[in-house]
Design a protein around this motif. Structure first.
Motif, PDB file in Angstrom:
ATOM      1  N   VAL A  59     -13.202   6.002   0.497  1.00  0.00           N
ATOM      2  CA  VAL A  59     -13.755   5.342  -0.691  1.00  0.00           C
ATOM      3  C   VAL A  59     -13.592   3.828  -0.573  1.00  0.00           C
ATOM      4  O   VAL A  59     -14.507   3.061  -0.864  1.00  0.00           O
ATOM      5  N   ASP A  60     -12.411   3.400  -0.114  1.00  0.00           N
ATOM      6  CA  ASP A  60     -12.140   1.962  -0.009  1.00  0.00           C
ATOM      7  C   ASP A  60     -12.921   1.320   1.128  1.00  0.00           C
ATOM      8  O   ASP A  60     -13.518   0.265   0.961  1.00  0.00           O
ATOM      9  N   TYR A  61     -12.900   1.943   2.314  1.00  0.00           N
ATOM     10  CA  TYR A  61     -13.543   1.218   3.426  1.00  0.00           C
ATOM     11  C   TYR A  61     -15.062   1.280   3.358  1.00  0.00           C
ATOM     12  O   TYR A  61     -15.739   0.401   3.874  1.00  0.00           O
ATOM     13  N   VAL A  92     -17.083   1.503  10.455  1.00  0.00           N
ATOM     14  CA  VAL A  92     -16.406   0.257  10.055  1.00  0.00           C
ATOM     15  C   VAL A  92     -14.888   0.432  10.153  1.00  0.00           C
ATOM     16  O   VAL A  92     -14.153  -0.515  10.432  1.00  0.00           O
ATOM     17  N   TYR A  93     -14.437   1.632   9.911  1.00  0.00           N
ATOM     18  CA  TYR A  93     -12.993   1.909   9.997  1.00  0.00           C
ATOM     19  C   TYR A  93     -12.617   2.307  11.431  1.00  0.00           C
ATOM     20  O   TYR A  93     -11.725   1.711  12.041  1.00  0.00           O
ATOM     21  N   ASP A  94     -13.340   3.300  11.956  1.00  0.00           N
ATOM     22  CA  ASP A  94     -12.991   3.844  13.272  1.00  0.00           C
ATOM     23  C   ASP A  94     -13.056   2.760  14.360  1.00  0.00           C
ATOM     24  O   ASP A  94     -12.148   2.624  15.182  1.00  0.00           O
ATOM     25  N   SER A 119      -5.813  -5.757  -2.143  1.00  0.00           N
ATOM     26  CA  SER A 119      -7.198  -5.278  -2.237  1.00  0.00           C
ATOM     27  C   SER A 119      -7.241  -3.771  -2.463  1.00  0.00           C
ATOM     28  O   SER A 119      -8.113  -3.273  -3.173  1.00  0.00           O
ATOM     29  N   THR A 120      -6.311  -3.038  -1.876  1.00  0.00           N
ATOM     30  CA  THR A 120      -6.222  -1.587  -2.162  1.00  0.00           C
ATOM     31  C   THR A 120      -4.804  -1.188  -2.557  1.00  0.00           C
ATOM     32  O   THR A 120      -4.593  -0.106  -3.084  1.00  0.00           O
ATOM     33  N   GLY A 121      -3.843  -2.048  -2.305  1.00  0.00           N
ATOM     34  CA  GLY A 121      -2.460  -1.768  -2.706  1.00  0.00           C
ATOM     35  C   GLY A 121      -2.221  -2.240  -4.126  1.00  0.00           C
ATOM     36  O   GLY A 121      -3.025  -2.989  -4.677  1.00  0.00           O
ATOM     37  N   CYS A 162       6.838  -8.759   3.141  1.00  0.00           N
ATOM     38  CA  CYS A 162       5.640  -7.960   2.859  1.00  0.00           C
ATOM     39  C   CYS A 162       4.458  -8.902   2.690  1.00  0.00           C
ATOM     40  O   CYS A 162       4.522  -9.849   1.912  1.00  0.00           O
ATOM     41  N   VAL A 163       3.402  -8.655   3.463  1.00  0.00           N
ATOM     42  CA  VAL A 163       2.183  -9.481   3.345  1.00  0.00           C
ATOM     43  C   VAL A 163       1.061  -8.588   2.840  1.00  0.00           C
ATOM     44  O   VAL A 163       0.763  -7.563   3.468  1.00  0.00           O
ATOM     45  N   ASP A 164       0.460  -8.959   1.733  1.00  0.00           N
ATOM     46  CA  ASP A 164      -0.590  -8.090   1.170  1.00  0.00           C
ATOM     47  C   ASP A 164      -1.527  -8.918   0.315  1.00  0.00           C
ATOM     48  O   ASP A 164      -1.113  -9.899  -0.291  1.00  0.00           O
ATOM     49  N   GLY A 206       0.826  -1.211   0.000  1.00  0.00           N
ATOM     50  CA  GLY A 206       0.000   0.000   0.000  1.00  0.00           C
ATOM     51  C   GLY A 206       0.856   1.256   0.000  1.00  0.00           C
ATOM     52  O   GLY A 206       2.082   1.207  -0.153  1.00  0.00           O
ATOM     53  N   PHE A 207       0.202   2.372   0.199  1.00  0.00           N
ATOM     54  CA  PHE A 207       0.883   3.670   0.175  1.00  0.00           C
ATOM     55  C   PHE A 207       1.947   3.742   1.283  1.00  0.00           C
ATOM     56  O   PHE A 207       3.159   3.772   1.020  1.00  0.00           O
ATOM     57  N   LEU A 208       1.522   3.724   2.532  1.00  0.00           N
ATOM     58  CA  LEU A 208       2.494   3.832   3.634  1.00  0.00           C
ATOM     59  C   LEU A 208       3.391   2.600   3.713  1.00  0.00           C
ATOM     60  O   LEU A 208       4.599   2.700   3.936  1.00  0.00           O
ATOM     61  N   LEU A 225      -0.110  -2.963   9.116  1.00  0.00           N
ATOM     62  CA  LEU A 225      -0.750  -1.852   8.407  1.00  0.00           C
ATOM     63  C   LEU A 225      -1.913  -2.308   7.539  1.00  0.00           C
ATOM     64  O   LEU A 225      -2.645  -1.465   7.003  1.00  0.00           O
ATOM     65  N   ALA A 226      -2.061  -3.612   7.334  1.00  0.00           N
ATOM     66  CA  ALA A 226      -3.057  -4.099   6.370  1.00  0.00           C
ATOM     67  C   ALA A 226      -4.465  -3.688   6.789  1.00  0.00           C
ATOM     68  O   ALA A 226      -4.968  -4.132   7.822  1.00  0.00           O
ATOM     69  N   CYS A 227      -5.079  -2.849   5.990  1.00  0.00           N
ATOM     70  CA  CYS A 227      -6.447  -2.385   6.240  1.00  0.00           C
ATOM     71  C   CYS A 227      -6.796  -1.366   5.158  1.00  0.00           C
ATOM     72  O   CYS A 227      -5.968  -0.494   4.867  1.00  0.00           O
TER      73      CYS A 227
HETATM   74  P1  NAD Z   1      -3.461   1.651   1.582  1.00  0.00           P
HETATM   75  O1  NAD Z   1      -4.861   1.288   1.233  1.00  0.00           O
HETATM   76  O2  NAD Z   1      -2.633   2.293   0.522  1.00  0.00           O
HETATM   77  O3  NAD Z   1      -2.674   0.382   2.103  1.00  0.00           O
HETATM   78  C1  NAD Z   1      -3.292  -0.681   2.794  1.00  0.00           C
HETATM   79  C2  NAD Z   1      -2.659  -1.968   2.299  1.00  0.00           C
HETATM   80  O4  NAD Z   1      -3.207  -3.067   3.029  1.00  0.00           O
HETATM   81  C3  NAD Z   1      -2.950  -2.249   0.821  1.00  0.00           C
HETATM   82  O5  NAD Z   1      -1.777  -2.653   0.162  1.00  0.00           O
HETATM   83  C4  NAD Z   1      -3.984  -3.373   0.848  1.00  0.00           C
HETATM   84  O6  NAD Z   1      -3.946  -4.180  -0.317  1.00  0.00           O
HETATM   85  C5  NAD Z   1      -3.587  -4.086   2.123  1.00  0.00           C
HETATM   86  N1  NAD Z   1      -4.685  -4.827   2.745  1.00  0.00           N
HETATM   87  C6  NAD Z   1      -5.916  -4.369   3.080  1.00  0.00           C
HETATM   88  N2  NAD Z   1      -6.627  -5.337   3.675  1.00  0.00           N
HETATM   89  C7  NAD Z   1      -5.834  -6.440   3.703  1.00  0.00           C
HETATM   90  C8  NAD Z   1      -5.987  -7.756   4.200  1.00  0.00           C
HETATM   91  N3  NAD Z   1      -7.128  -8.161   4.781  1.00  0.00           N
HETATM   92  N4  NAD Z   1      -4.954  -8.626   4.072  1.00  0.00           N
HETATM   93  C9  NAD Z   1      -3.796  -8.242   3.492  1.00  0.00           C
HETATM   94  N5  NAD Z   1      -3.583  -6.998   3.010  1.00  0.00           N
HETATM   95  C10 NAD Z   1      -4.602  -6.113   3.118  1.00  0.00           C
HETATM   96  O7  NAD Z   1      -3.532   2.570   2.875  1.00  0.00           O
HETATM   97  P2  NAD Z   1      -2.400   3.405   3.610  1.00  0.00           P
HETATM   98  O8  NAD Z   1      -2.747   4.828   3.511  1.00  0.00           O
HETATM   99  O9  NAD Z   1      -1.070   2.958   3.169  1.00  0.00           O
HETATM  100  O10 NAD Z   1      -2.643   2.966   5.117  1.00  0.00           O
HETATM  101  C11 NAD Z   1      -1.857   1.950   5.723  1.00  0.00           C
HETATM  102  C12 NAD Z   1      -2.246   1.800   7.180  1.00  0.00           C
HETATM  103  O11 NAD Z   1      -1.993   3.030   7.875  1.00  0.00           O
HETATM  104  C13 NAD Z   1      -3.701   1.450   7.398  1.00  0.00           C
HETATM  105  O12 NAD Z   1      -3.796   0.537   8.465  1.00  0.00           O
HETATM  106  C14 NAD Z   1      -4.319   2.766   7.789  1.00  0.00           C
HETATM  107  O13 NAD Z   1      -5.433   2.591   8.618  1.00  0.00           O
HETATM  108  C15 NAD Z   1      -3.172   3.461   8.515  1.00  0.00           C
HETATM  109  N6  NAD Z   1      -3.307   4.917   8.444  1.00  0.00           N
HETATM  110  C16 NAD Z   1      -3.027   5.588   7.288  1.00  0.00           C
HETATM  111  C17 NAD Z   1      -3.173   6.966   7.257  1.00  0.00           C
HETATM  112  C18 NAD Z   1      -2.860   7.774   6.019  1.00  0.00           C
HETATM  113  O14 NAD Z   1      -3.036   8.994   6.039  1.00  0.00           O
HETATM  114  N7  NAD Z   1      -2.366   7.181   4.957  1.00  0.00           N
HETATM  115  C19 NAD Z   1      -3.646   7.653   8.384  1.00  0.00           C
HETATM  116  C20 NAD Z   1      -3.964   6.913   9.514  1.00  0.00           C
HETATM  117  C21 NAD Z   1      -3.763   5.544   9.550  1.00  0.00           C
END
Ligand code: NAD
Length: 323
Positions: free
Chosen positions: A85-87, A149-151, A39-41, A34-36, A15-17, A78-80
């Motif tokens: 839009v996604d959640y 669902v997220y919070d 779904s959104t990455g 890396c485990v992914d 994913g992004f972070l 971090l997986a979530c």
């Molecule tokens: P993102 O959607 O880009 O990355 C999430 C990654 O998790 C994706 O690669 C997705 O494919 C993977 N994923 C989702 N559900 C999964 C599952 N069940 N099994 C395996 N992989 C799964 O989001 P992000 O912005 O990179 O956020 C990463 C984390 O940081 C999240 O937990 C998010 O809640 C937290 N976070 C991000 C921000 C932000 O501003 N980016 C702020 C607060 C918290």
């Protein structure tokens, strides 16, 4: 492959972070798993790492039973799905990632006596009645609204992490991340900065939700991943805020992005999202004290770096558009 500094699992690493964290860890001589489930990455985020000898990719849904063979020293969970839009598109999956996914990742940490870090969020503060938000504030969340669902998944994840620490003596840390932006955010993920930058780059109206007076404090991705890394290598349990503390209205942010891109897009208003918080700014005292961390990249510079990245990435994403 044996690493000099340890073996780290990054769930959500595509994913992004997560992908920026994988880059930082590889650059600092860690071995990374890396485990992914993509779904959104996207695979492109980690394409440059797949042939690196210190990098392994496991494609798995963390909410379903998954295993990582070999001993881990750290698990960064971090997986979530993270953008509204996604959640909102995947409400049940989001709840499962925060509950079952967090449990599965904590079980691995317990098995390996690894340090576990939960990527929690400022969203656990809900629509805050305390400003700026310190870690001692318990939040104001609607438990049954669409955002719940997220919070609530994250709040449950925090409670589970705290219980594993108390009950099973797992070494844990909760990091509450505030809005972060930068390269690799999906163009269509609906979050503010990619939306504004791309609208400005292609000359479309910039869509501000609600009346635009709601505030946010943004942090550039390099700073956020540095903060997460410091929390990983520290011994504190958290929760600890990581984010930018330069607060501004969403409307001001839209104008700033438009001016930095240099376009002439008008600003238009669209309906606000239900339970959208009115204000957001972290109290960073604890991060400064415990991690010697505060954001370094000024907002304008972070936006310019991100604009530069999208300017290069956009033609490939939308070949028919003129940037
Ligand atoms: P993102 O959607 O880009 O990355 C999430 C990654 O998790 C994706 O690669 C997705 O494919 C993977 N994923 C989702 N559900 C999964 C599952 N069940 N099994 C395996 N992989 C799964 O989001 P992000 O912005 O990179 O956020 C990463 C984390 O940081 C999240 O937990 C998010 O809640 C937290 N976070 C991000 C921000 C932000 O501003 N980016 C702020 C607060 C918290």
């Amino acid at each position: 492959m044996s690493s000099t500094r340890g073996r780290v699992a990054v769930t959500g690493g595509a994913g992004f972070l997560g992908s920026h964290l994988c880059d930082l860890l590889i650059a600092r001589d860690y071995e990374v798993v890396c485990v992914d489930d993509f779904s959104t990455g996207i695979a492109k985020n980690i394409q440059h790492l797949v042939d690196h000898p210190a990098f392994t990719l496991i494609e798995a849904d963390v909410a379903v039973h998954f295993d990582i063979p070999g001993k881990l020293d750290f698990i960064l969970h971090l997986a979530c799905p993270a953008s509204p839009v996604d959640y909102l598109r995947m409400p049940i999956k989001t709840l499962e990632a925060g509950s079952l996914g967090t449990r599965n990742a904590l079980r691995l940490a317990r098995r390996d006596e690894a340090r576990f870090l939960l990527a929690s969020t400022s969203e656990i503060y809900g629509d805050p009645q305390s400003h700026p938000q310190a870690e001692s504030y318990w939040g104001n969340v609607n438990p049954v609204g669409p955002r719940s669902v997220y919070d609530e998944a994250k709040r449950f994840g925090e409670a589970l992490t705290a219980a594993y620490r108390r009950h099973h003596h797992v070494d844990t840390c909760i990091v509450r991340i505030f809005n972060t932006f930068g390269p690799r955010m999906r163009i269509d993920d609906g979050r503010m900065i990619p939306t504004f930058i791309n609208q400005a780059l292609v000359g479309e109206p910039i869509t501000v939700t609600g009346d635009g007076t709601q505030t946010r404090s943004l942090c550039y991705v390099d700073d956020t991943v540095e903060g997460i890394y410091r929390a990983m290598t520290a011994t504190i349990p958290g929760p600890i805020n990581i984010g930018g503390d330069e607060e501004m209205s969403v409307l001001t942010m839209a104008s700033l992005v438009r001016d930095l891109v240099g376009g002439e897009s008008p600003v238009t208003y669209v309906d606000g999202r239900e339970d959208d918080p009115r204000s957001r700014r972290p109290d960073l005292s604890l991060a400064v004290l415990e991690l010697d961390w505060r954001p370094r990249v000024p907002l304008e510079e972070g936006i310019l770096r991100t604009v530069e990245w999208y300017s290069e990435a956009l033609p490939a994403l939308f070949p028919s558009r003129t940037v």
